[in-house]
Design a protein around this motif. Structure first.
Motif, PDB file in Angstrom:
ATOM      1  N   ILE A  42       3.957 -13.757  48.745  1.00 10.70           N
ATOM      2  CA  ILE A  42       4.908 -14.792  49.178  1.00 10.70           C
ATOM      3  C   ILE A  42       4.734 -15.080  50.669  1.00 10.70           C
ATOM      4  CG2 ILE A  42       6.787 -13.122  49.624  1.00 10.70           C
ATOM      5  CD1 ILE A  42       8.717 -15.348  48.476  1.00 10.70           C
ATOM      6  N   LYS A  54       9.230 -19.949  55.873  1.00  6.03           N
ATOM      7  CA  LYS A  54       9.321 -21.234  55.179  1.00  6.03           C
ATOM      8  C   LYS A  54       8.159 -22.110  55.647  1.00  6.03           C
ATOM      9  CE  LYS A  54      14.424 -21.360  55.747  1.00  6.03           C
ATOM     10  NZ  LYS A  54      15.047 -21.049  54.466  1.00  6.03           N
ATOM     11  N   PRO A  68       8.413 -20.226  44.352  1.00  9.58           N
ATOM     12  CA  PRO A  68       8.868 -18.973  43.733  1.00  9.58           C
ATOM     13  C   PRO A  68       9.862 -19.242  42.602  1.00  9.58           C
ATOM     14  CG  PRO A  68       9.762 -19.214  45.971  1.00  9.58           C
ATOM     15  CD  PRO A  68       8.879 -20.390  45.725  1.00  9.58           C
ATOM     16  N   GLU A 104      13.378 -18.074  40.697  1.00  7.46           N
ATOM     17  CA  GLU A 104      14.637 -17.534  41.236  1.00  7.46           C
ATOM     18  C   GLU A 104      14.526 -16.002  41.351  1.00  7.46           C
ATOM     19  OE1 GLU A 104      17.983 -18.471  38.748  1.00  7.46           O
ATOM     20  OE2 GLU A 104      19.449 -17.965  40.293  1.00  7.46           O
ATOM     21  N   TYR A 109      12.372 -14.988  44.334  1.00  5.52           N
ATOM     22  CA  TYR A 109      13.148 -15.120  45.567  1.00  5.52           C
ATOM     23  C   TYR A 109      14.046 -13.882  45.745  1.00  5.52           C
ATOM     24  CZ  TYR A 109      16.718 -16.478  48.880  1.00  5.52           C
ATOM     25  OH  TYR A 109      17.585 -16.459  49.956  1.00  5.52           O
ATOM     26  N   HIS A 110      14.740 -13.497  44.665  1.00  9.77           N
ATOM     27  CA  HIS A 110      15.628 -12.327  44.741  1.00  9.77           C
ATOM     28  C   HIS A 110      14.858 -11.076  45.149  1.00  9.77           C
ATOM     29  CE1 HIS A 110      19.795 -13.013  43.187  1.00  9.77           C
ATOM     30  NE2 HIS A 110      19.269 -14.199  42.950  1.00  9.77           N
ATOM     31  N   LEU A 119      15.213 -16.092  55.004  1.00  9.60           N
ATOM     32  CA  LEU A 119      15.523 -16.324  53.588  1.00  9.60           C
ATOM     33  C   LEU A 119      16.925 -16.877  53.381  1.00  9.60           C
ATOM     34  CD1 LEU A 119      13.801 -13.093  52.405  1.00  9.60           C
ATOM     35  CD2 LEU A 119      13.374 -15.287  51.301  1.00  9.60           C
ATOM     36  N   GLU A 164      16.297 -22.949  49.779  1.00  8.55           N
ATOM     37  CA  GLU A 164      14.911 -22.816  49.335  1.00  8.55           C
ATOM     38  C   GLU A 164      14.781 -23.219  47.876  1.00  8.55           C
ATOM     39  OE1 GLU A 164      12.694 -19.426  50.495  1.00  8.55           O
ATOM     40  OE2 GLU A 164      13.486 -19.478  52.545  1.00  8.55           O
ATOM     41  N   THR A 220      13.354 -23.357  44.226  1.00 13.99           N
ATOM     42  CA  THR A 220      12.647 -22.457  43.320  1.00 13.99           C
ATOM     43  C   THR A 220      12.057 -23.300  42.188  1.00 13.99           C
ATOM     44  OG1 THR A 220      14.421 -22.026  41.726  1.00 13.99           O
ATOM     45  CG2 THR A 220      14.406 -20.680  43.749  1.00 13.99           C
ATOM     46  N   LYS A 249      18.153 -21.450  46.517  1.00 13.81           N
ATOM     47  CA  LYS A 249      18.776 -20.225  47.011  1.00 13.81           C
ATOM     48  C   LYS A 249      18.807 -20.232  48.532  1.00 13.81           C
ATOM     49  CE  LYS A 249      19.725 -16.921  45.019  1.00 13.81           C
ATOM     50  NZ  LYS A 249      21.002 -16.450  44.403  1.00 13.81           N
TER      51      LYS A 249
END
Ligand SMILES: [Fe+2]
Length: 419
Positions: free
Chosen positions: A198, A202, A285, A287, A290-291, A344, A350, A352, A384
């Motif tokens: 990742i 951003k 990504p 969801e 991202y988590h 983040l 962001e 997803t 997110k």
């Protein structure tokens, strides 16, 4: 509620003269709608809905009840004269606020369930943010502020990726817990996430500029059929928050144009973010990814925020109304996640690749059945994180935002992943 009112009131103090009756985004209501909407929503939900109070203005209770979902396809065609005078709406608002306050007091005395009150407060805070998008699109001459659009400065950004090992991510909220969540946040569940890479930051304006320069908006293969039709029909050739000037670019901030900001996150629609990823041979990504990047740790445990357990503070990111505009993507190292992923939370939602859909165990709120369920249509994507105009209380891990893919007006950023 007092803080939330302060945030929503602040927006209306920025408007000059008759700007209140403008419609900055063609698919949405005129601004005047929102002046009445917040009180009407609270009246209908709490005063009438919960306590059965007699209406102070039944006409307003209907007029200001519902916004417009821009996916409906048709544009509103009301005129400014169709709306009540500002003074009438403000008088109505005063009476409703007094009634709402008494309802809060009564509910506290009677130790009633607090959910509806959280709904009212968060609804108002979410509108404080969506109103900022609407005002962003107004001509500068219609706004007044003492804020200068002077950008902040940091070291140049060196884009890089970090390897996320295989692991698990917990999405959603426990129904048995005592924290408030919207209907779409339930139930909590664990997802296995295979290893992936990742972006640490951003995607910046500078990185996105390369995509524009190589003709990304003219190359059909980077776009889905519907996104290509959209940019072709609407003539979109660059992010909405950029302005072409003398063969170069400026950034359109809330209160004025500024020099191009290479280190700010680029704000784009989902369609544009996806096209960029495709050009890079990467993707947005999910969801769950991202988590994993935000809340996971190398030891396997998960934390409530990327930086750990402490509630959000200014040093952790650009959120909670600190600024009207983005900051450089590397400006908040204190907010880094355990895996070293930056920015983040805040500085732009962001995107997803996850289509907004219910978690197992979803039950719509009986008092607001359409809040989430109306958008489980396969045409909205989960966002997110949060933006500069997202209130601190909406930064909880389980909070899910969502938007349709071809709507370029919102504070939405993205980063890329590779499986
Ligand atoms: Fe609303």
């Amino acid at each position: 509620m007092q803080t939330a009112r302060m945030r929503s009131d602040e927006i209306f103090t920025l408007l000059r003269n008759d700007a209140l009756y403008e419609r900055p985004i063609a698919e949405r209501h005129r601004l005047v709608f929102y002046l009445g909407h917040l009180e009407t929503f609270e009246w209908n939900l709490i005063c009438a809905g919960l306590f059965g109070l007699k209406p102070v203005n039944p006409e307003f209770d209907r007029l200001f009840a519902f916004g417009i979902d821009p996916t409906s396809g048709s544009l509103p065609n009301d005129s400014a004269l169709d709306w009540p005078r500002e003074s009438e709406i403000r008088a109505y608002n005063q009476r409703v606020r007094a009634a709402v306050d008494s309802c809060f007091d009564r509910a506290a005395r009677e130790k009633m369930d607090e959910s509806l009150f959280h709904v009212a407060i968060e609804h108002r805070l979410m509108h404080a943010e969506t109103l900022a998008y609407l005002l962003h699109g107004l001509p500068y001459s219609m706004k007044q502020s003492t804020v200068s659009p002077r950008p902040s400065e940091t070291e140049p950004v060196s884009p890089r990726q970090v390897r996320m090992p295989d692991g698990t991510a917990t999405l959603g909220l426990e129904r048995s817990g005592d924290s408030f969540g919207w209907d779409n946040e339930f139930d909590a569940h664990t997802v296995h996430v295979p290893a992936f890479e990742i972006d640490v930051y951003k995607v910046t304006n500078d990185q996105y500029l390369e995509f524009v320069r190589v003709g990304g908006y003219e190359e059909r293969s980077f776009w889905t059929a519907s996104s290509w039709d959209w940019i072709t029909a609407s003539g979109i050739r660059h992010p909405k928050f950029w302005k072409p000037v003398d063969g170069g670019w400026q950034c359109r901030t809330m209160f004025g144009d500024v020099a191009f900001q290479p280190s700010w996150p680029v704000y784009v629609s989902h369609a544009e973010a996806e096209a960029y990823c495709r050009w890079k041979g990467r993707s947005l990504p999910t969801e769950a990814q991202y988590h994993r990047a935000a809340f996971g740790t190398p030891g396997g445990s998960e934390r409530p925020y990327p930086w750990g357990h402490t509630p959000p503070q200014d040093a952790h990111g650009n959120f909670n109304f600190q600024r009207w505009d983005p900051s450089p993507v590397n400006a908040h190292p204190h907010g880094d996640s355990a895996f070293g992923v930056s920015d983040l939370i805040g500085n732009g939602w962001e995107w997803t690749s996850t289509v907004f859909a219910p978690f197992a165990g979803f039950e719509p709120f009986p008092f607001y059945p359409g809040y989430s369920a109306d958008f489980f249509d396969g045409n909205h994507f989960v966002m997110k994180g949060g933006s500069p105009r997202t209130a601190a209380r909406l930064l909880r891990r389980s909070f899910r935002n969502w938007f349709q893919p071809r709507y370029p007006h919102i504070y939405a950023s993205f980063r890329c992943v590779q499986s």
